[in-house]
Design an enzyme around this catalytic site. Sequence first.
Site, mmCIF file in Angstrom:
data_model
loop_
_atom_site.group_PDB
_atom_site.id
_atom_site.type_symbol
_atom_site.label_atom_id
_atom_site.label_comp_id
_atom_site.label_asym_id
_atom_site.label_seq_id
_atom_site.Cartn_x
_atom_site.Cartn_y
_atom_site.Cartn_z
ATOM 1 N N LYS A 52 -61.477 -1.130 3.993
ATOM 2 C CA LYS A 52 -60.650 -0.397 5.179
ATOM 3 C C LYS A 52 -59.461 -0.372 5.478
ATOM 4 C CE LYS A 52 -66.015 -1.109 6.817
ATOM 5 N NZ LYS A 52 -66.649 -1.697 7.479
ATOM 6 N N GLN A 96 -67.329 -6.225 11.200
ATOM 7 C CA GLN A 96 -67.798 -6.700 10.111
ATOM 8 C C GLN A 96 -69.767 -6.964 10.549
ATOM 9 O OE1 GLN A 96 -66.876 -4.302 7.682
ATOM 10 N NE2 GLN A 96 -69.240 -4.783 6.936
ATOM 11 N N ASP A 119 -67.904 3.090 15.371
ATOM 12 C CA ASP A 119 -68.512 2.504 13.547
ATOM 13 C C ASP A 119 -69.836 3.318 15.279
ATOM 14 O OD1 ASP A 119 -68.910 1.357 11.913
ATOM 15 O OD2 ASP A 119 -68.900 -0.495 12.688
#
Length: 280
Positions: A52, A96, A119
């Site tokens: 990422k 994460q 997200d």
Amino acid sequence: MSIIDGKKVASHIKDKLAAEVKILKTKTGKTPGLAVVLVGDDPASAVYVKNKNKTCTNIGFQSFEHILSENTSEDKLLNLINDLNNDDQVNGILVQLPLPSHISSKKILVAINPQKDVDGFHLENVGRLVTGNALFKPCTPAGIIKLLDEYKIEIEGKNAVIIGRSNIVGKPVSFLLLERNATVTICHSRTKDLSSLSRSADILIAAIGKPNFVTPDMVKNNAVVIDVGINRLDGKLVGDVDFASVSKQASFITPVPGGVGPMTIAMLMENTFQAFKNSL
Ligand code: NAD
């Protein structure tokens, strides 16, 4: 049978974004920023975070990496999220998952400012998604829809069957498919007679986490098969679909690696760019 090349589609999206970022940077003097938070040292998560950050740099985003030790307290993580919420240079925040068991991911996800929740996991954003008003569509599901669109695969009126009901993939992709007027069936580990349901699918999506789970007897001839799974088998990455056999009867199929995976990161970059534009 055609193989859906997620790597190629993702690469076009990232090139386009890089060009747009350059123009907006010149216009505004500002740079989009993504903060990625990793707690603990899970090797797979560490690889995702590294990818990422690398993609951010390639596109011209600022990348803020926060790697915290496994025993970080929930309060410390909440404080960091608060700081990132208040940092104007940070447009997107990604924590994460999974988090260590002493930290409540529910608590952490709702602490993120919904405007920076790239997200799409904040409860407010989940509610928006369910009602067809998403601010940010969760990245893997959004990537799946983008692949179907890129390959001009019709969604409206089709029977879409999803195997897996996770909050990250199965449930959100079902809402995106509904929004596009598919008839959606969600299957899971307690589903009875899974094969007969999966055989009814014009579009079959596997998000299970079990290597080579989907076999030809579970797939209708000429179905579109989207494999979300990422599993390690004998040192190799494989999906949830037995690619060698199922590809012979599918009309379209995504490979693993190189299918849905690269799209997830591309969609994360799109969401971060959207958050940046919203902030201007
Ligand atoms: P999860 O473990 O949260 O959910 C798995 C789902 O599969 C559950 O809903 C469960 O009910 C269902 N399931 C398990 N066994 C089953 C069975 N025998 N029959 C029917 N259903 C069954 O998983 P997840 O987070 O959705 O991830 C699924 C897979 O996708 C994993 O391999 C993960 O690594 C991968 N993944 C890939 C990406 C990507 O970018 N490509 C993103 C997220 C997840």
